[in-house]
Enzyme design. Structure first.
Site, short mmCIF file in Angstrom:
data_model
loop_
_atom_site.label_atom_id
_atom_site.label_comp_id
_atom_site.label_asym_id
_atom_site.label_seq_id
_atom_site.Cartn_x
_atom_site.Cartn_y
_atom_site.Cartn_z
N ARG A 161 43.99 106.00 19.62
CA ARG A 161 44.66 105.22 20.65
C ARG A 161 45.19 103.95 20.02
O ARG A 161 44.45 103.24 19.35
CB ARG A 161 43.67 104.82 21.76
CG ARG A 161 43.21 105.95 22.64
CD ARG A 161 42.20 105.40 23.64
NE ARG A 161 42.82 104.46 24.55
CZ ARG A 161 43.16 104.76 25.80
NH1 ARG A 161 42.90 105.95 26.30
NH2 ARG A 161 43.73 103.86 26.57
N ASP A 201 37.12 110.35 8.33
CA ASP A 201 37.67 109.26 9.12
C ASP A 201 37.43 109.64 10.59
O ASP A 201 37.25 110.81 10.90
CB ASP A 201 39.17 109.14 8.80
CG ASP A 201 39.88 108.19 9.72
OD1 ASP A 201 39.33 107.10 9.99
OD2 ASP A 201 41.00 108.53 10.17
N ARG A 202 37.38 108.67 11.48
CA ARG A 202 37.09 109.01 12.88
C ARG A 202 38.38 109.19 13.69
O ARG A 202 38.76 110.30 14.01
CB ARG A 202 36.21 107.91 13.51
CG ARG A 202 35.51 108.37 14.77
CD ARG A 202 34.90 107.23 15.57
NE ARG A 202 35.92 106.56 16.37
CZ ARG A 202 35.68 105.51 17.16
NH1 ARG A 202 34.47 105.00 17.24
NH2 ARG A 202 36.65 104.97 17.88
N ASP A 203 39.06 108.09 13.99
CA ASP A 203 40.21 108.15 14.90
C ASP A 203 41.36 108.95 14.28
O ASP A 203 41.82 108.65 13.18
CB ASP A 203 40.66 106.73 15.27
CG ASP A 203 39.54 105.95 15.96
OD1 ASP A 203 38.83 106.54 16.79
OD2 ASP A 203 39.37 104.76 15.65
N CYS A 216 33.40 99.59 9.50
CA CYS A 216 33.77 98.23 9.13
C CYS A 216 34.23 97.53 10.41
O CYS A 216 35.18 97.97 11.05
CB CYS A 216 34.90 98.23 8.10
SG CYS A 216 35.74 96.62 8.00
N SER A 255 38.08 97.55 13.61
CA SER A 255 38.38 96.12 13.73
C SER A 255 38.34 95.65 15.18
O SER A 255 38.27 94.46 15.45
CB SER A 255 39.74 95.80 13.12
OG SER A 255 40.77 96.42 13.86
N HIS A 271 35.43 94.46 10.60
CA HIS A 271 36.26 93.30 10.27
C HIS A 271 37.74 93.49 10.59
O HIS A 271 38.26 94.60 10.59
CB HIS A 271 36.11 92.97 8.78
CG HIS A 271 34.68 92.78 8.37
ND1 HIS A 271 33.99 93.66 7.56
CD2 HIS A 271 33.80 91.80 8.72
CE1 HIS A 271 32.74 93.23 7.40
NE2 HIS A 271 32.60 92.11 8.09
MG LIG Z 1 42.50 107.62 11.34
ZN LIG Z 2 34.75 95.22 6.57
#
Ligand SMILES: [Mg+2]
Ligand SMILES: [Zn+2]
Length: 163
Positions: free
Chosen positions: A17, A8-10, A90, A54, A92
């Protein structure tokens, strides 16, 4: 077949943030991330980022800037002689009900196909329950990064398990 670590990134690679990472300046990579990724590669894992962004479809960030942020991460990693093999994101919003937004497993499944990955030998590391849910739906292990933990600590414990 290959084995992979999906990140996962964040909250795992960089500071999360609440108002989204919108610029390179706001993209604050945790200090020991290059070391952790280097270690994973040494262990023979493909390293793939799987991230919900998103902010793109909310109109908060352009695709161009998102790509620039990911290139910035590659730059930091390159200075440490390592890299991310692929980014899947993603764009979306939750109300778009797409197939790719985690906890859906679509991005993981696509990555597994693209890189011939054996999910039974692979693991997703994330700081949200949705990361772990996506991992389980895709058939790989999920490791939840706790608030007081770093990616390097998790990687080091994986090394201990493999020894
Ligand atoms: Mg995360
Ligand atoms: Zn998506």
């Amino acid at each position: 077949m290959n084995k992979a670590v999906f990140l996962d990134r964040d909250g795992v690679i960089n500071e999360e943030r609440k108002d989204y990472v919108k610029t390179i300046k706001e993209f604050q990579v945790f200090d020991d991330v290059p070391k952790a990724i280097k270690q994973l590669k040494k262990l023979g894992f493909i390293v793939i980022v799987i991230t919900n962004q998103s902010a793109v479809n909310r109109g908060i960030i352009t695709l161009e800037t998102l790509n620039e942020i990911h290139m910035e991460l590659q730059k930091i990693l390159k200075e440490n002689n390592t890299s991310i093999d692929k980014f899947y994101f993603c764009p979306h919003k939750p109300d778009e009900n797409c197939q790719c937004r985690k906890p859906n497993p679509e991005m993981l499944i696509r990555a597994a196909q693209d890189y011939n990955i054996d999910m039974k030998k692979s693991v997703m590391i994330g700081d949200s329950l949705t990361d772990i849910q996506a991992a389980h739906k895709a058939g790989c292990k999920g490791i939840l990064l706790e608030k007081n933990q770093t990616l390097l600590q998790i990687v080091n414990s994986m090394v201990d398990d493999l020894l």
